[in-house]
Design a protein around this motif. Structure first.
Motif, PDB file in Angstrom:
ATOM      1  N   LYS A   1      52.994  26.434  79.232  1.00 41.54           N
ATOM      2  CA  LYS A   1      52.485  27.032  78.001  1.00 41.54           C
ATOM      3  C   LYS A   1      52.392  28.549  78.144  1.00 41.54           C
ATOM      4  O   LYS A   1      51.859  29.039  79.147  1.00 41.54           O
ATOM      5  CB  LYS A   1      51.073  26.509  77.695  1.00 41.54           C
ATOM      6  CG  LYS A   1      50.943  25.002  77.591  1.00 41.54           C
ATOM      7  CD  LYS A   1      49.489  24.626  77.389  1.00 41.54           C
ATOM      8  CE  LYS A   1      49.281  23.128  77.362  1.00 41.54           C
ATOM      9  NZ  LYS A   1      47.836  22.780  77.194  1.00 41.54           N
ATOM     10  N   PRO A   2      52.865  29.305  77.155  1.00 38.79           N
ATOM     11  CA  PRO A   2      52.602  30.750  77.148  1.00 38.79           C
ATOM     12  C   PRO A   2      51.104  30.980  77.010  1.00 38.79           C
ATOM     13  O   PRO A   2      50.423  30.261  76.273  1.00 38.79           O
ATOM     14  CB  PRO A   2      53.359  31.250  75.910  1.00 38.79           C
ATOM     15  CG  PRO A   2      54.273  30.145  75.519  1.00 38.79           C
ATOM     16  CD  PRO A   2      53.645  28.876  75.990  1.00 38.79           C
ATOM     17  N   VAL A   3      50.570  31.974  77.700  1.00 37.67           N
ATOM     18  CA  VAL A   3      49.110  32.128  77.750  1.00 37.67           C
ATOM     19  C   VAL A   3      48.519  32.635  76.442  1.00 37.67           C
ATOM     20  O   VAL A   3      47.348  32.410  76.166  1.00 37.67           O
ATOM     21  CB  VAL A   3      48.682  33.065  78.903  1.00 37.67           C
ATOM     22  CG1 VAL A   3      49.153  32.518  80.234  1.00 37.67           C
ATOM     23  CG2 VAL A   3      49.183  34.494  78.683  1.00 37.67           C
ATOM     24  N   ALA A   4      49.301  33.325  75.630  1.00 34.62           N
ATOM     25  CA  ALA A   4      48.717  33.994  74.462  1.00 34.62           C
ATOM     26  C   ALA A   4      49.384  33.606  73.154  1.00 34.62           C
ATOM     27  O   ALA A   4      49.259  34.318  72.165  1.00 34.62           O
ATOM     28  CB  ALA A   4      48.786  35.511  74.650  1.00 34.62           C
TER      29      ALA A   4
ATOM     30  N   GLY B   1      51.873  25.712  69.271  1.00 32.79           N
ATOM     31  CA  GLY B   1      52.882  24.994  70.031  1.00 32.79           C
ATOM     32  C   GLY B   1      54.094  25.812  70.419  1.00 32.79           C
ATOM     33  O   GLY B   1      55.048  25.283  71.004  1.00 32.79           O
ATOM     34  N   LYS B   2      54.070  27.117  70.139  1.00 28.02           N
ATOM     35  CA  LYS B   2      55.230  27.975  70.434  1.00 28.02           C
ATOM     36  C   LYS B   2      55.446  28.089  71.951  1.00 28.02           C
ATOM     37  O   LYS B   2      54.519  28.359  72.706  1.00 28.02           O
ATOM     38  CB  LYS B   2      55.032  29.370  69.841  1.00 28.02           C
ATOM     39  CG  LYS B   2      54.938  29.407  68.322  1.00 28.02           C
ATOM     40  CD  LYS B   2      54.840  30.849  67.845  1.00 28.02           C
ATOM     41  CE  LYS B   2      54.674  30.936  66.340  1.00 28.02           C
ATOM     42  NZ  LYS B   2      53.321  30.546  65.911  1.00 28.02           N
TER      43      LYS B   2
ATOM     44  N   GLU C   1      56.680  37.458  80.702  1.00 27.05           N
ATOM     45  CA  GLU C   1      55.659  36.798  79.902  1.00 27.05           C
ATOM     46  C   GLU C   1      54.900  35.815  80.780  1.00 27.05           C
ATOM     47  O   GLU C   1      55.498  35.031  81.523  1.00 27.05           O
ATOM     48  CB  GLU C   1      56.288  36.068  78.729  1.00 27.05           C
ATOM     49  CG  GLU C   1      55.243  35.435  77.828  1.00 27.05           C
ATOM     50  CD  GLU C   1      55.850  34.819  76.580  1.00 27.05           C
ATOM     51  OE1 GLU C   1      55.094  34.562  75.638  1.00 27.05           O
ATOM     52  OE2 GLU C   1      57.071  34.618  76.564  1.00 27.05           O
ATOM     53  N   SER C   2      53.574  35.846  80.716  1.00 31.85           N
ATOM     54  CA  SER C   2      52.746  34.969  81.539  1.00 31.85           C
ATOM     55  C   SER C   2      52.648  33.582  80.915  1.00 31.85           C
ATOM     56  O   SER C   2      52.544  33.438  79.695  1.00 31.85           O
ATOM     57  CB  SER C   2      51.344  35.560  81.706  1.00 31.85           C
ATOM     58  OG  SER C   2      51.408  36.793  82.378  1.00 31.85           O
ATOM     59  N   TYR C   3      52.672  32.577  81.783  1.00 35.25           N
ATOM     60  CA  TYR C   3      52.551  31.176  81.381  1.00 35.25           C
ATOM     61  C   TYR C   3      51.497  30.508  82.249  1.00 35.25           C
ATOM     62  O   TYR C   3      51.087  31.051  83.281  1.00 35.25           O
ATOM     63  CB  TYR C   3      53.879  30.436  81.577  1.00 35.25           C
ATOM     64  CG  TYR C   3      54.865  30.564  80.445  1.00 35.25           C
ATOM     65  CD1 TYR C   3      55.206  29.458  79.671  1.00 35.25           C
ATOM     66  CD2 TYR C   3      55.469  31.784  80.149  1.00 35.25           C
ATOM     67  CE1 TYR C   3      56.127  29.559  78.633  1.00 35.25           C
ATOM     68  CE2 TYR C   3      56.381  31.899  79.109  1.00 35.25           C
ATOM     69  CZ  TYR C   3      56.712  30.777  78.357  1.00 35.25           C
ATOM     70  OH  TYR C   3      57.612  30.882  77.328  1.00 35.25           O
TER      71      TYR C   3
END
Length: 429
Positions: free
Chosen positions: A144-147, A151-152, A183-185
Motif C-alpha cells: 500500500k502507498p503510505v499517503a 485503494g489507489k 514513493e514510500s509503501y
C-alpha cells in the motif's frame, strides 16, 4: 462589522439578526457534501475565499500553520494529524507504544496492542521485511502507498520478485534518492481468513472525533458502516481487486455495482446479525476489543501530536474482522469520505456531520460536562469514561460498562432536545 451578542465573534450580522440575538458563525469549506450541511446550520454565514472565518473545514491545513487564530476559531485538522493517518507513521507509533507498554507495564498490557498486522515500511525496512517474508514462504502480503486513499496503488503479492524495484531503490545513495524520490509503501501481511457474510469480505468504517490531545478527549459515533466487496471471497486469485478491496471507490467501478444497494450495511444491522449468530456476550466482547483499538491508537500518538485548542479531528477508522472474530486495525483516515451512495447512507452521514458540529459547539450551547451529544458518546476524557445511566432494557446488555454504543440505538433527536439550548431566536422543539 459588529460583534455577535451570543457568541462574541466578530461577524457580518444583519440588523434583524442582531435584534434577535442570533449567533453568527462565519465558515469556509471547499467540500460540496459538507458545505451543503453547513449552509443549513442556523446563523452560519459562508465567507468568500479571502474573508475572515471562525470555522474552517478544509482538506489540508498546510497553508494555515502560521496563521494567527483568535480564541474562538476552530479548524478540522491537527497540525501533524498524519502521525496517525499515514500508514507507515501509524504503524511506527503503534510499535513504539507497544514497546513502551512492555517496558513500563508488562507483557499483558502490551498484548492489548496486537491489533495491527505485521507491517514494514519500504524501502527503509526492506531487509527486515525479507527476513520475515522468508519465515513464512507462500503467505500473502499486501502493498500500500503510505499517503494514498481509495485503494489507489494497492496490490497483493506472494513472490519477492514482485517488489524487487523497492530493493533497488532502498540501496540507492542519498544523492540518488534526492534526484529520484522513491514513493514510500508499507508491506503488510494480508489477513487470509477474513470473516465473511454471504461469502463476501467486508470491513467496518467507524467514526471517532478527537477534540483535544492534551488531555486526550475522544468521542465515538454510534453509527457506522459495514462495507462489502461485490465479489465472493477467494484466495485463488490475488489480482481481483473486487474480491480483496472493500473501498467504496474501488467497488463502485465493479460491473454489477448497485448504487442503491451500495454493498453497505448500517452498523446497527451488522451488530444485530453478529449477535444473532454468535450470542450477545461474544459480540459485546468483540466491540470492547474494538474500543481498545481506538484508545490505544490515540494514545500511541498523544505525545507526538501537536495539540492546539483550535483543532479537532474526525477520524474514519477501518476495522477488519477475521474468522475468529478478532478485530484488526487496517488504517485511520484523516478526511473520511462523506459522499453518500444511497439515501440511507446520506442520512447517516448528514447526522454524523451535524453531531460533529454539535460537539465542536461553535454556538456555545453545551455545558462541557456532557457524556453524550447526539450520536457521539464520550469514551475518553483524560481517562476512560463510564456510563452511570446505562439501561439494559434499551440497549440489550447487562455488563457493558464503558461509555461506548457502537451499533446500538441512536435516538439522537430526543437526546439533543434534552441537552441543547435552542439556537438563538429558535423555539425549542
Amino acid at each position: 462589522m459588529s460583534k455577535c451578542k451570543t457568541s462574541g465573534y466578530k461577524a457580518d450580522c444583519s440588523k434583524s439578526e442582531e435584534r434577535e440575538g442570533r449567533c453568527c458563525v462565519r465558515y469556509k469549506c471547499g467540500q460540496l457534501n459538507i458545505i451543503n450541511i453547513l449552509r443549513q446550520r442556523p446563523g452560519w454565514v459562508e465567507v468568500k475565499e479571502k474573508g475572515e472565518w471562525d470555522f474552517n473545514w478544509c482538506e489540508a491545513r498546510d497553508n494555515l500553520d502560521h496563521s494567527y487564530m483568535e480564541e474562538h476559531v476552530r479548524i478540522n485538522h491537527f497540525r501533524n494529524h498524519y502521525e496517525l493517518t499515514r500508514k507507515n507513521l501509524m504503524v511506527k507509533n503503534l510499535k513504539r507504544h507497544r514497546k513502551n507498554l512492555e517496558r513500563d507495564v508488562g507483557h499483558m498490557e502490551a498484548s492489548k496492542c496486537d491489533f495491527f498486522p505485521c507491517t514494514f515500511a519500504l524501502p527503509n525496512e526492506y531487509h527486515l521485511f525479507v527476513e520475515e517474508f522468508k519465515r513464512s514462504p507462500g503467505s500473502t502480503w499486501i502493498m500500500k502507498p503510505v499517503a494514498k486513499s481509495g485503494g489507489k496503488g494497492i496490490f497483493l503479492f506472494r513472490k519477492l520478485k514482485d517488489i524487487m524495484d523497492w530493493k533497488k531503490d532502498g540501496t540507492r545513495s542519498e544523492e540518488q534518492k534526492d534526484a529520484a524520490q522513491v514513493e514510500s509503501y508499507v508491506a503488510q501481511r494480508y489477513i487470509e481468513n477474513p470473516y465473511l457474510i454471504n461469502g463476501r469480505k467486508f470491513d467496518l468504517r467507524v467514526y471517532v472525533l478527537v477534540t483535544a490531545y492534551v488531555p486526550l478527549k475522544a468521542w465515538l459515533y454510534r453509527d457506522g458502516i459495514g462495507r462489502f466487496s461485490s465479489t465472493r471471497f477467494s484466495m485463488s486469485s490475488i489480482d481481483d481487486k473486487y474480491v480483496h478491496l472493500t473501498n467504496v471507490a474501488v467497488q463502485k467501478t465493479a460491473p454489477d455495482y448497485d448504487p442503491e444497494q451500495g454493498f453497505k450495511w448500517q452498523m446497527q444491522q451488522l451488530r444485530r446479525y453478529l449477535t444473532a449468530k454468535h450470542g450477545r456476550q461474544t459480540i459485546e466482547s468483540l466491540f470492547k476489543e474494538i474500543d481498545n483499538i481506538f484508545v490505544h491508537s490515540l494514545q500511541s500518538v498523544q505525545k507526538v501530536m501537536i495539540n492546539d485548542k483550535h483543532c479537532f479531528e474526525l477520524y474514519g477508522y477501518d476495522i477488519l474482522l477475521d474468522q475468529c472474530l478478532k478485530p484488526w486495525l487496517i488504517e485511520v483516515n484523516a478526511s473520511p469520505s462523506l459522499t453518500p451512495s444511497n439515501q440511507e447512507d446520506y442520512e447517516m452521514k448528514f447526522r454524523l456531520m451535524e453531531d460533529t458540529l454539535n460537539v465542536v459547539d461553535m454556538e456555545g450551547r453545551l455545558t462541557g460536562k456532557e457524556k453524550r451529544v447526539g450520536g457521539f458518546d464520550l469514551m475518553w476524557n483524560d481517562g476512560p469514561v463510564y456510563n452511570e445511566d446505562f439501561n439494559p432494557e434499551t440497549f440489550g446488555s447487562s455488563c457493558f460498562t464503558a461509555n461506548t454504543y457502537l451499533g446500538c440505538v441512536n435516538d439522537r433527536e430526543n437526546q439533543l432536545r434534552r441537552i441543547l439550548k435552542p439556537f438563538p431566536g429558535q423555539k425549542r422543539m
